[in-house]
Motif scaffolding. Structure first.
Motif, mmCIF file in Angstrom:
data_model
loop_
_atom_site.group_PDB
_atom_site.id
_atom_site.type_symbol
_atom_site.label_atom_id
_atom_site.label_comp_id
_atom_site.label_asym_id
_atom_site.label_seq_id
_atom_site.Cartn_x
_atom_site.Cartn_y
_atom_site.Cartn_z
ATOM 1 N N ALA A 39 7.012 47.212 54.081
ATOM 2 C CA ALA A 39 6.364 47.000 55.374
ATOM 3 C C ALA A 39 6.172 45.532 55.638
ATOM 4 N N MET A 44 9.329 44.134 56.747
ATOM 5 C CA MET A 44 9.623 44.453 58.142
ATOM 6 C C MET A 44 8.957 43.448 59.056
ATOM 7 N N LEU A 45 7.737 43.066 58.742
ATOM 8 C CA LEU A 45 7.000 42.161 59.590
ATOM 9 C C LEU A 45 7.576 40.762 59.566
ATOM 10 N N ASP A 84 -5.080 38.605 55.996
ATOM 11 C CA ASP A 84 -4.095 38.736 57.062
ATOM 12 C C ASP A 84 -2.856 37.894 56.837
ATOM 13 N N ILE A 123 -2.473 44.095 56.079
ATOM 14 C CA ILE A 123 -1.059 44.281 55.760
ATOM 15 C C ILE A 123 -0.766 44.160 54.280
ATOM 16 N N PRO A 136 6.410 45.192 72.303
ATOM 17 C CA PRO A 136 6.491 44.475 71.028
ATOM 18 C C PRO A 136 5.311 44.730 70.103
ATOM 19 N N ALA A 137 4.108 44.780 70.671
ATOM 20 C CA ALA A 137 2.924 44.922 69.823
ATOM 21 C C ALA A 137 2.827 46.304 69.184
ATOM 22 N N GLU A 138 3.633 47.257 69.652
ATOM 23 C CA GLU A 138 3.496 48.637 69.157
ATOM 24 C C GLU A 138 4.708 49.099 68.368
ATOM 25 N N THR A 190 3.973 50.827 64.750
ATOM 26 C CA THR A 190 3.327 52.143 64.811
ATOM 27 C C THR A 190 4.201 53.151 65.533
ATOM 28 N N VAL A 204 6.579 54.223 53.672
ATOM 29 C CA VAL A 204 6.229 53.770 55.016
ATOM 30 C C VAL A 204 7.389 53.939 55.987
ATOM 31 N N ASN A 254 -3.534 51.076 68.797
ATOM 32 C CA ASN A 254 -2.244 50.508 68.416
ATOM 33 C C ASN A 254 -2.392 49.051 67.982
ATOM 34 N N THR A 280 -1.450 47.612 64.369
ATOM 35 C CA THR A 280 -0.507 46.494 64.184
ATOM 36 C C THR A 280 -1.085 45.473 63.225
ATOM 37 N N ARG A 281 -2.370 45.212 63.375
ATOM 38 C CA ARG A 281 -3.002 44.227 62.504
ATOM 39 C C ARG A 281 -3.090 44.734 61.071
ATOM 40 N N LEU A 282 -3.364 46.019 60.921
ATOM 41 C CA LEU A 282 -3.522 46.566 59.579
ATOM 42 C C LEU A 282 -2.192 46.835 58.900
ATOM 43 N N GLY A 283 -1.120 46.906 59.680
ATOM 44 C CA GLY A 283 0.173 47.160 59.083
ATOM 45 C C GLY A 283 0.585 48.610 59.232
ATOM 46 N N PRO A 284 1.856 48.888 59.031
ATOM 47 C CA PRO A 284 2.370 50.256 59.239
ATOM 48 C C PRO A 284 1.740 51.300 58.323
ATOM 49 N N THR A 337 2.429 39.844 73.803
ATOM 50 C CA THR A 337 3.372 40.512 72.899
ATOM 51 C C THR A 337 2.721 40.956 71.599
ATOM 52 N N SER A 338 1.669 40.272 71.199
ATOM 53 C CA SER A 338 1.024 40.672 69.944
ATOM 54 C C SER A 338 -0.151 41.608 70.176
ATOM 55 N N GLY A 339 -0.542 41.776 71.433
ATOM 56 C CA GLY A 339 -1.677 42.646 71.717
ATOM 57 C C GLY A 339 -3.010 41.990 71.428
#
Lengths: 539, 313
Positions: free
Chosen positions: A17, A20-21, A84, A160, A422-424, A427, A460, B33, B37-41, B274-276
């Motif tokens: 994961a 991926m980021l 983070d 993350i 992009p932000a989603e 998820t 994941v 969402n 995103t912040r916490l990761g998938p 874009t990052s929310g």
């Protein structure tokens, strides 16, 4: 069989994961060619020269005096809060903070802040010993109190990096320089993680500071020059002459310019404002003509048509191996390389690089482009007329959508593209709504992460939780085997199953191009592309 | 006048509240969402809920909005959801970078447009054709192409100006001037083309009016007729277009900032979107509305000064 287990994430899946980021930033991340050595090759610890480099010209440094290095990056580090950190702009984080280990030139972990380590025979305990010359920027020594506090925070705080610790049961400071990590089960990916964000060392008494995200205190080789730094525009790092690995760095100051637009970065390079940047394929010719040196790094990422719904829960056709094989046969991989990268890439049908010890050269030509064979298989499976499928249109991969539409359209597979903000992306793609997705995945150098993230039931990147009575035990055995050679053997079996049963449809190995001015040498590899020690003064 | 200003301020405030509430409601639909995103998938629903509770994002949306609004009126826009940096302290720096490009471009556009428009209207002939041609080409050519061409010539080939980056004025005035030159020229062309056309059109209309003939028969100098009488009456629509051009330039600065790697307001807004980063997005929205309302008010005031008959106060 589809499972909906969401009770935890394997450490390797979390690492995947993280990879991926990092895709948008660097197209890849660190990797291990398939090994997590139980003991380092060199336990003496003292490192006078950088430990990463390309295979032909290992990086050797002059230890300062190189002046100022100007680099362009396309993603801002955001926060320096350790919870983070990582992913985006690891180059900055890894400069300010020490990591416990580093990736060596052959992708095996080598000593860094930890000068030695040893796994117990059953793989349930990892004992590490710190160097005795680690210090914060104010001169105070780094001890296991800091390391344990950092690891505890990372493992207990949602973020993350937390997923790297799913098999960890606890940490123990044995003395000022020795600590132990205890596991519930062997975790071959943990050492790799310690070369990245999860291995960063934060100062125990400052981990919760309100300004931890903007004013970092690290023990790394560089200090953030807050006076000259313009957050979001330019990050300025000053070399620490008193750092234990100061000799590994040639440049006294590094200025990292945020340039999200690749054209702007190339223009800045050509006008002399910066010394290095990644270069889009379309600009390689003009940059070369202008006299800049190009470094080609093959294997920073792979473009893959992911087939998530292998049990046919949403799309019954995908539950049939013949349909998945037909999809593989329908992909003109050579054509994709030309169309997507202008020839700067390599076709592939496997999820990991040829340089890894689980790659199967004898299967390299399986699924050579053959539309007739593809049609045959679709007809045998009873789907001669194809089917309809909804796929996510991911902003930074959207240029591949028409190519996939065209390729699968030959089989009658009609794709409805659903735009994802992009932000989603993370998820949405992993939500289980999409039976297939086109993806550029980082970490093809690291089989442990590829296999566990994609093929573990709770991986994941296995949103449908696909399992198989043959594959699932193999993957579990692979992840539990500490011995390198034995693990490689199991890994080859995993790879063979995945290929022959078309669990995915890999398309090509991406190549990333970097350009630098004369006078500096860039030593990027598929394993490492973004570390300051990769840049040395020429000559 | 004061009454008018008061009414406009109240109307602006109402507009701001309505717009910000709608924006907040739309953003709130993505809160889960954004946290994921912040916490990761690998984030579980429990972890997402836990973070939402810690950040107060599990409260009723209206309560969260009122909380934010109250903070805004206290000068607190919160902190960036992803970096932790204070939003209010970042905005002035970002806005100043964008204004450093937009204001000079707008000023240059106004000057050139007025000169060209007045000259074209009064002379006609080839001058008028040049003006019309400039307006047409300036509106047709995309800013991006202009930017790329100027960078290739002046930054890469000649090396006279930097290709990217921004130098603060207080750090080095000469450096600042050099760093904004190409971006300013890039957006000036489109702005001047638009305004010049407007000035030319309204001037031609004015010069055809009876009072102009009367002034000529009374022996008033052509210069005075042009600049003191006709231009003043023709300026109203041009001022309105100028105001709209400023809003367009400011709002469209993102493209220029991307090409020239300027850490301005446009880039700030784009990255947040874009990052929310919803706290930054709300701050950006606040600034946008404030600028729009303020600019419209200024245009009304200036028009009222130019032409008392046009006063709405």
């Amino acid at each position: 069989m589809r499972t909906h287990l969401r009770k935890g994430r394997t450490a390797a899946a979390a690492v995947a994961a993280t990879a991926m980021l990092t895709l948008a930033a660097c197209g890849g991340d660190n990797g291990n060619g398939g090994d997590a050595d139980p003991t380092p090759d060199d336990t003496n610890g003292a490192i006078e020269t950088p430990v990463t480099g390309n295979g032909d010209t290992p990086a050797t440094s002059t230890g300062g005096g190189g002046g100022v290095l100007n680099l362009a990056m396309n993603q801002d580090p955001g926060s320096f809060n350790i919870v983070d950190s990582g992913g985006n702009a690891l180059i900055i984080t890894a400069a300010i903070y020490d990591t416990l280990v580093m990736n060596g030139p052959d992708a095996h972990p080598v000593p860094a802040a930890a000068e030695s380590w040893e796994f117990s025979a059953d793989g349930l305990a990892l004992t590490m010993t710190l160097r005795d010359d680690l210090s914060w920027t104010d001169g105070v020594q780094v001890t296991t109190t800091d390391v344990v506090a950092t690891l505890e925070m990372l493992s207990s705080t949602p973020g993350i990096n937390q997923g790297h610790f799913t098999s960890v049961t606890g940490f123990e400071a044995i003395d000022e320089l020795t600590f132990q990590v205890n596991f519930s089960e062997p975790d071959v990916t943990f050492l790799w993680a310690l070369a990245n964000a999860p291995g960063v060392i934060g100062r125990a008494d400052m981990l919760d500071a309100p300004n931890a995200g903007t004013n970092p205190m690290g023990s790394g080789p560089f200090i953030l020059n807050e006076g000259e730094t313009i957050p979001g525009a330019m990050w300025v790092l000053d070399r620490r002459p008193d750092h234990w690995n100061a000799a590994a760095f040639d440049f006294d100051q590094v200025r990292i310019h945020m340039m999200p637009d690749p054209t702007a970065a190339v223009n800045a390079l050509r006008s002399g404002q910066i010394d290095w940047t990644s270069v889009p394929a379309a600009d390689v010719a003009s940059v070369t003509e202008a006299g800049f040196e190009i470094t080609q790094v093959l294997g920073t990422a792979q473009t893959v048509l992911r087939i998530f719904d292998r049990d046919g829960d949403l799309i019954p056709a995908l539950g049939d191996v013949r349909v998945r094989q037909a999809i593989n046969y329908a992909l003109d991989r050579e054509g994709f390389v030309m169309a997507m990268t202008g020839g700067l890439g390599t076709p592939t049908n496997q999820m990991i690089l040829p340089s890894t010890d689980v790659y199967l050269p004898e299967l390299a030509n399986m699924y050579a482009f053959d539309l007739d064979r593809a049609h045959e298989l679709m007809a045998e499976a009873g789907f001669a007329d194809g089917f309809e499928v909804t796929m996510p249109s991911i902003p930074w991969f959207a240029h591949t959508d028409p190519l996939i539409t065209s390729a699968l359209g030959e089989l009658g597979i009609r794709i409805n593209w659903e735009a994802i903000p992009p932000a989603e992306v993370g998820t949405a793609v992993m939500s289980g709504r999409f039976p297939m997705a086109i993806f550029v995945e980082g970490d093809p150098t690291l089989p442990t992460h590829v296999f566990s993230g994609n093929y573990s039931p709770d991986g994941v990147f296995n949103p449908f939780g696909s399992t198989d009575p043959v594959l699932t035990p193999l993957v579990e055995q692979f992840m539990a085997t500490l011995d390198t050679a034995a693990r490689a053997e199991v890994g080859r079996e995993v790879n063979r199953f995945v290929i022959e049963n078309a669990w995915d449809a890999p398309i090509l190995i991406n190549m990333q191009m970097f350009a630098n001015r004369e006078g500096i040498v860039y030593h990027g590899t598929p394993v490492e592309q973004l570390r300051i020690e990769l840049f040395t003064v020429a000559g | 006048m004061l009454l008018y200003l008061g009414r406009r301020m109240i109307a602006g405030l109402v507009l701001f509240i309505v717009s910000s509430l709608i924006t907040f409601l739309l953003l709130s639909m993505s809160f889960d969402n954004i946290i994921a995103t912040r916490l990761g998938p690998g984030a579980t629903p429990e972890q997402i809920a836990d973070m939402a509770a810690r950040l107060g994002m599990d409260r009723p949306v209206l309560i969260q909005y009122l909380d934010w609004l109250g903070g805004l009126f206290r000068g607190d826009m919160g902190t960036s959801f992803f970096t932790g940096a204070d939003v209010m302290s970042q905005l002035p720096q970002r806005i100043s970078v964008t204004l450093s490009v937009v204001l000079p471009a707008l000023t240059l556009s106004a000057i050139v447009a007025v000169l060209l428009g007045v000259w074209a209207a009064s002379r006609g002939g080839w001058v008028d054709k040049v003006c019309q041609g400039f307006s047409l080409i300036g509106n047709l050519i995309p800013n991006l192409l202009v930017a790329i061409g100027l960078v290739m010539l002046f930054a890469i080939e000649l090396g006279w100006l930097p290709a990217t980056g921004f130098v603060p004025m207080e750090q080095d005035f000469g450096g600042w001037l050099r760093s904004i030159t190409i971006p300013v020229i890039t957006i000036f062309i489109g702005g001047a083309a638009n305004i010049a056309n407007q000035v030319r059109g309204t001037m031609i209309d004015e010069l055809r009016k009876d009072y102009i003939r009367t002034l000529r028969t009374r022996g008033v100098s052509p210069r005075a007729i042009l600049l003191k009488h006709a231009l003043r009456n023709a300026a109203g629509p041009a001022v309105t277009v100028l105001g709209l051009t400023f809003i367009t330039m400011f709002g469209g600065a993102l493209i220029i900032e991307q090409v020239f790697a300027l850490h301005g307001f446009g880039t700030f807004a784009f990255t947040a979107a874009t990052s929310g980063d919803y706290t930054v997005m709300l701050g950006v929205m606040s600034v946008g509305i404030g600028l729009t309302v303020g600019m419209n008010l200024l245009v009304d005031i200036v028009n009222g000064w130019l032409n008392p008959k046009a006063r709405v106060y």
